[in-house]
Scaffold this motif. Sequence first.
Motif, PDB file in Angstrom:
ATOM      1  N   VAL A 192       0.815  -1.213   0.000  1.00 37.92           N
ATOM      2  CA  VAL A 192       0.000   0.000   0.000  1.00 37.92           C
ATOM      3  C   VAL A 192       0.849   1.263   0.000  1.00 37.92           C
ATOM      4  CG1 VAL A 192      -1.753   1.312   1.255  1.00 37.92           C
ATOM      5  CG2 VAL A 192      -1.894  -1.192   1.156  1.00 37.92           C
ATOM      6  N   LEU A 193       1.900   1.285   0.820  1.00 32.00           N
ATOM      7  CA  LEU A 193       2.638   2.525   1.050  1.00 32.00           C
ATOM      8  C   LEU A 193       4.086   2.492   0.578  1.00 32.00           C
ATOM      9  CD1 LEU A 193       1.303   3.350   4.633  1.00 32.00           C
ATOM     10  CD2 LEU A 193       0.868   4.671   2.548  1.00 32.00           C
ATOM     11  N   GLY A 194       4.591   1.298   0.222  1.00 35.30           N
ATOM     12  CA  GLY A 194       5.973   1.203  -0.221  1.00 35.30           C
ATOM     13  C   GLY A 194       6.943   1.089   0.941  1.00 35.30           C
ATOM     14  N   ARG A 195       8.203   1.372   0.652  1.00 35.41           N
ATOM     15  CA  ARG A 195       9.261   1.254   1.654  1.00 35.41           C
ATOM     16  C   ARG A 195       9.132   2.377   2.690  1.00 35.41           C
ATOM     17  NH1 ARG A 195      14.661  -0.837   1.007  1.00 35.41           N
ATOM     18  NH2 ARG A 195      14.290  -0.948  -1.256  1.00 35.41           N
ATOM     19  N   PRO A 196       9.133   2.052   3.974  1.00 34.36           N
ATOM     20  CA  PRO A 196       8.997   3.099   4.989  1.00 34.36           C
ATOM     21  C   PRO A 196      10.266   3.931   5.136  1.00 34.36           C
ATOM     22  CG  PRO A 196       9.351   0.978   6.033  1.00 34.36           C
ATOM     23  CD  PRO A 196       9.201   0.698   4.565  1.00 34.36           C
ATOM     24  N   LYS A 197      10.074   5.172   5.619  1.00 33.16           N
ATOM     25  CA  LYS A 197      11.211   6.042   5.922  1.00 33.16           C
ATOM     26  C   LYS A 197      11.857   5.618   7.237  1.00 33.16           C
ATOM     27  CE  LYS A 197      12.383  10.878   6.918  1.00 33.16           C
ATOM     28  NZ  LYS A 197      11.839  12.255   7.097  1.00 33.16           N
ATOM     29  N   ASN A 198      11.021   5.316   8.221  1.00 31.86           N
ATOM     30  CA  ASN A 198      11.515   4.906   9.536  1.00 31.86           C
ATOM     31  C   ASN A 198      10.693   3.742  10.070  1.00 31.86           C
ATOM     32  OD1 ASN A 198      13.637   6.921  10.186  1.00 31.86           O
ATOM     33  ND2 ASN A 198      11.941   8.373  10.020  1.00 31.86           N
ATOM     34  N   ILE A 199      11.333   2.919  10.897  1.00 29.89           N
ATOM     35  CA  ILE A 199      10.684   1.776  11.537  1.00 29.89           C
ATOM     36  C   ILE A 199      10.989   1.817  13.023  1.00 29.89           C
ATOM     37  CG2 ILE A 199      10.637  -0.750  11.747  1.00 29.89           C
ATOM     38  CD1 ILE A 199      11.348  -0.927   8.785  1.00 29.89           C
ATOM     39  N   LYS A 200       9.969   1.608  13.830  1.00 33.45           N
ATOM     40  CA  LYS A 200      10.134   1.416  15.264  1.00 33.45           C
ATOM     41  C   LYS A 200       9.483   0.085  15.628  1.00 33.45           C
ATOM     42  CE  LYS A 200      12.077   5.413  16.215  1.00 33.45           C
ATOM     43  NZ  LYS A 200      13.491   5.495  16.663  1.00 33.45           N
ATOM     44  N   ALA A 201      10.195  -0.745  16.357  1.00 35.95           N
ATOM     45  CA  ALA A 201       9.664  -2.072  16.676  1.00 35.95           C
ATOM     46  C   ALA A 201      10.016  -2.468  18.104  1.00 35.95           C
ATOM     47  CB  ALA A 201      10.217  -3.112  15.698  1.00 35.95           C
ATOM     48  N   PHE A 218       5.544   1.884  11.131  1.00 36.29           N
ATOM     49  CA  PHE A 218       6.250   2.373   9.945  1.00 36.29           C
ATOM     50  C   PHE A 218       5.804   3.812   9.683  1.00 36.29           C
ATOM     51  CE2 PHE A 218       6.764  -1.944   7.509  1.00 36.29           C
ATOM     52  CZ  PHE A 218       7.437  -2.470   8.602  1.00 36.29           C
ATOM     53  N   THR A 219       6.742   4.704   9.456  1.00 34.39           N
ATOM     54  CA  THR A 219       6.405   6.067   9.039  1.00 34.39           C
ATOM     55  C   THR A 219       6.987   6.325   7.658  1.00 34.39           C
ATOM     56  OG1 THR A 219       8.343   6.931  10.218  1.00 34.39           O
ATOM     57  CG2 THR A 219       6.243   6.959  11.380  1.00 34.39           C
ATOM     58  N   TYR A 220       6.321   7.236   6.918  1.00 35.77           N
ATOM     59  CA  TYR A 220       6.631   7.449   5.509  1.00 35.77           C
ATOM     60  C   TYR A 220       6.852   8.929   5.213  1.00 35.77           C
ATOM     61  CZ  TYR A 220       5.028   2.652   5.025  1.00 35.77           C
ATOM     62  OH  TYR A 220       4.894   1.298   5.151  1.00 35.77           O
ATOM     63  N   GLU A 221       7.551   9.188   4.110  1.00 37.91           N
ATOM     64  CA  GLU A 221       7.819  10.561   3.682  1.00 37.91           C
ATOM     65  C   GLU A 221       6.527  11.359   3.533  1.00 37.91           C
ATOM     66  OE1 GLU A 221      10.555  12.143   3.301  1.00 37.91           O
ATOM     67  OE2 GLU A 221      12.170  10.668   3.101  1.00 37.91           O
ATOM     68  N   SER A 222       5.450  10.687   3.133  1.00 40.12           N
ATOM     69  CA  SER A 222       4.172  11.354   2.902  1.00 40.12           C
ATOM     70  C   SER A 222       3.484  11.792   4.201  1.00 40.12           C
ATOM     71  CB  SER A 222       3.226  10.413   2.150  1.00 40.12           C
ATOM     72  OG  SER A 222       2.894   9.286   2.961  1.00 40.12           O
ATOM     73  N   GLY A 223       3.956  11.287   5.314  1.00 39.96           N
ATOM     74  CA  GLY A 223       3.290  11.519   6.589  1.00 39.96           C
ATOM     75  C   GLY A 223       2.391  10.375   7.014  1.00 39.96           C
ATOM     76  N   ALA A 224       2.250   9.372   6.161  1.00 39.72           N
ATOM     77  CA  ALA A 224       1.434   8.201   6.486  1.00 39.72           C
ATOM     78  C   ALA A 224       2.122   7.350   7.549  1.00 39.72           C
ATOM     79  CB  ALA A 224       1.170   7.367   5.235  1.00 39.72           C
ATOM     80  N   ILE A 225       1.304   6.576   8.258  1.00 36.85           N
ATOM     81  CA  ILE A 225       1.797   5.672   9.290  1.00 36.85           C
ATOM     82  C   ILE A 225       1.143   4.303   9.114  1.00 36.85           C
ATOM     83  CG2 ILE A 225       1.723   5.143  11.765  1.00 36.85           C
ATOM     84  CD1 ILE A 225       2.079   8.019  12.392  1.00 36.85           C
ATOM     85  N   ALA A 226       1.937   3.244   9.288  1.00 31.97           N
ATOM     86  CA  ALA A 226       1.404   1.880   9.336  1.00 31.97           C
ATOM     87  C   ALA A 226       1.589   1.343  10.744  1.00 31.97           C
ATOM     88  CB  ALA A 226       2.117   0.985   8.326  1.00 31.97           C
ATOM     89  N   ASP A 227       0.488   0.897  11.350  1.00 32.53           N
ATOM     90  CA  ASP A 227       0.467   0.346  12.708  1.00 32.53           C
ATOM     91  C   ASP A 227       0.261  -1.161  12.579  1.00 32.53           C
ATOM     92  OD1 ASP A 227       0.030  -0.370  15.320  1.00 32.53           O
ATOM     93  OD2 ASP A 227      -1.594   1.039  15.681  1.00 32.53           O
ATOM     94  N   LEU A 228       1.299  -1.942  12.903  1.00 30.87           N
ATOM     95  CA  LEU A 228       1.309  -3.367  12.589  1.00 30.87           C
ATOM     96  C   LEU A 228       1.644  -4.191  13.825  1.00 30.87           C
ATOM     97  CD1 LEU A 228       3.588  -3.002   9.412  1.00 30.87           C
ATOM     98  CD2 LEU A 228       1.080  -2.883   9.474  1.00 30.87           C
ATOM     99  N   SER A 229       1.060  -5.396  13.910  1.00 30.86           N
ATOM    100  CA  SER A 229       1.390  -6.266  15.036  1.00 30.86           C
ATOM    101  C   SER A 229       1.227  -7.729  14.651  1.00 30.86           C
ATOM    102  CB  SER A 229       0.509  -5.954  16.254  1.00 30.86           C
ATOM    103  OG  SER A 229      -0.832  -6.323  16.008  1.00 30.86           O
ATOM    104  N   CYS A 230       1.947  -8.579  15.400  1.00 24.86           N
ATOM    105  CA  CYS A 230       1.820 -10.026  15.222  1.00 24.86           C
ATOM    106  C   CYS A 230       2.056 -10.698  16.564  1.00 24.86           C
ATOM    107  CB  CYS A 230       2.797 -10.552  14.169  1.00 24.86           C
ATOM    108  SG  CYS A 230       4.546 -10.248  14.554  1.00 24.86           S
ATOM    109  N   SER A 231       1.457 -11.870  16.753  1.00 20.97           N
ATOM    110  CA  SER A 231       1.585 -12.563  18.030  1.00 20.97           C
ATOM    111  C   SER A 231       1.311 -14.049  17.869  1.00 20.97           C
ATOM    112  CB  SER A 231       0.607 -11.981  19.061  1.00 20.97           C
ATOM    113  OG  SER A 231       0.644 -12.722  20.259  1.00 20.97           O
ATOM    114  N   MET A 232       2.091 -14.859  18.582  1.00 26.50           N
ATOM    115  CA  MET A 232       1.821 -16.293  18.666  1.00 26.50           C
ATOM    116  C   MET A 232       1.183 -16.656  20.006  1.00 26.50           C
ATOM    117  SD  MET A 232       5.126 -18.177  16.934  1.00 26.50           S
ATOM    118  CE  MET A 232       6.208 -17.923  18.354  1.00 26.50           C
ATOM    119  N   TYR A 233       0.937 -15.645  20.857  1.00 24.27           N
ATOM    120  CA  TYR A 233       0.415 -15.888  22.193  1.00 24.27           C
ATOM    121  C   TYR A 233      -1.083 -15.610  22.333  1.00 24.27           C
ATOM    122  CZ  TYR A 233       4.852 -16.710  24.673  1.00 24.27           C
ATOM    123  OH  TYR A 233       6.021 -17.241  25.143  1.00 24.27           O
ATOM    124  N   ASP A 234      -1.667 -14.871  21.382  1.00 18.60           N
ATOM    125  CA  ASP A 234      -3.085 -14.534  21.510  1.00 18.60           C
ATOM    126  C   ASP A 234      -3.725 -14.399  20.140  1.00 18.60           C
ATOM    127  OD1 ASP A 234      -3.161 -11.155  21.179  1.00 18.60           O
ATOM    128  OD2 ASP A 234      -1.270 -12.072  21.724  1.00 18.60           O
TER     129      ASP A 234
END
Length: 328
Positions: A192-201, A218-234
Motif C-alpha cells: 500500500v505505502l511502499g518502503r517506509p522512511k523509519n521503523i520502530k519495533a 512504519f512512518t513514511y515521507e508522505s506523513g502516512a503511518i502503518a500500525d502493525l502487530s503479530c503474536s503467537m500468544y493470543d
Amino acid sequence: MSNKQPFRWGVIGTGGIANAFKNDLAFLAGHEISAVLSRSMHTAESFSSNIANCKPFDDPESFMRSEEIDAVYIATPNTLHFEQTIMALQNGKHVICEKPFAMNSSEVKSMVDASKSNNVALLEGMWTRYLPHIDTIRGLLNENLIGDVQSVFACHGQDLTHSNNPRLWTKELGGGALLDLGIYVVSLAHMVLGRPKNIKASAVFTEEGVDAKTSMIFTYESGAIADLSCSMYDTQPNRAVISGSKGYIEIAPTFYAPTTITLNTSDGRSVSYPNDYKGHGLREQAYELANCVKNNEIESQKLKHSESIAVMGSMDEIREQIGLTFNQ
C-alpha cells in the motif's frame, strides 16, 4: 512443455501448507503434482499415495534432476528456503518459495540473482498478493476512491501456545511470530505505502529466544503511518484497514486469506465486495507462476523481485531493533 501437457509441480515438504497447496490445485485445470520430496521416503510415499502419477523422493539431487517437474513449490521450514530455492533454480526449475522468502535480504538478493542467471521464474509465496480481493483493493487505490492514504492498520495474531510444531518455536528453524505471522502485515504495508522512511519495533521473547509477539510502526515521507502487530500468544482480530483522506477500505478477517472487503467513503457511501472464492487460496500463486512461464517472465508484476527484497529489508531492520538473531 506443450500447450496440452499439464503444468507439473514438484513439492518440497509434506506439512500442512504443502497439503493445502495439493488440495487447492484440484480447483486449477491443467496443473498436477508429479513429484514430492521429503527427508523420509515413508512420508513422501504417504503424501503422494492419493495423487496419480506422483513420484516420491527422499534424495534432493534426484528430485531436482527429474525431467517430469516444470516448477517447484517449496513448503519447508524457513531456514531451508534459501538453499532449496538456489538448488532448484540452478537445475532450471521455476520456483514458488513460501513466505518468508528467506531469512534475510542478502539471501533474497542471491535468490533473485540465481533466477536471472538461470532465466527461470521465481515467485515469493506470499499467497495473499495473488488473491482476488487484493486485486480489488489495488483497483480502488488506483482509482483514488479513498484519496491519499494516511494510515494502514493490520494485525495477525494466533494463539499457537498449544502447538508443539518446532518450526514455530526454535531458532534453528527460523521460528518466532515475526517470520511466521508478521511477514503478512509487513508485506501489506509495503504493497500500500511502499518502503517506509523509519521503523520502530518492540517485542516480547520466548524462553527459546524467538519473538512471541512484535509490534511495529512504519512512518513514511508522505506523513502516512502503518500500525502493525503479530503474536503467537493470543488470537487477534486479523483484520486490516487502509484509511485515506476521502474514506477507508476495511479488509474483513482474515485479511490475508480470501475474504470480503468494504469501501466506505466520507460522503456516506458504503460498497461491499463479497467473497465467493472456493478453496484455501493457494492456487492463485500457482496460476500466476504458470503465466509467468508462458510469457517468458521471471517475476510477477503482482510481487516483483525488487519488492520482495524491500520487504525483507524491513524485516531485517525489525529483527535488528528487537534483537532477534539467527545463524544466517
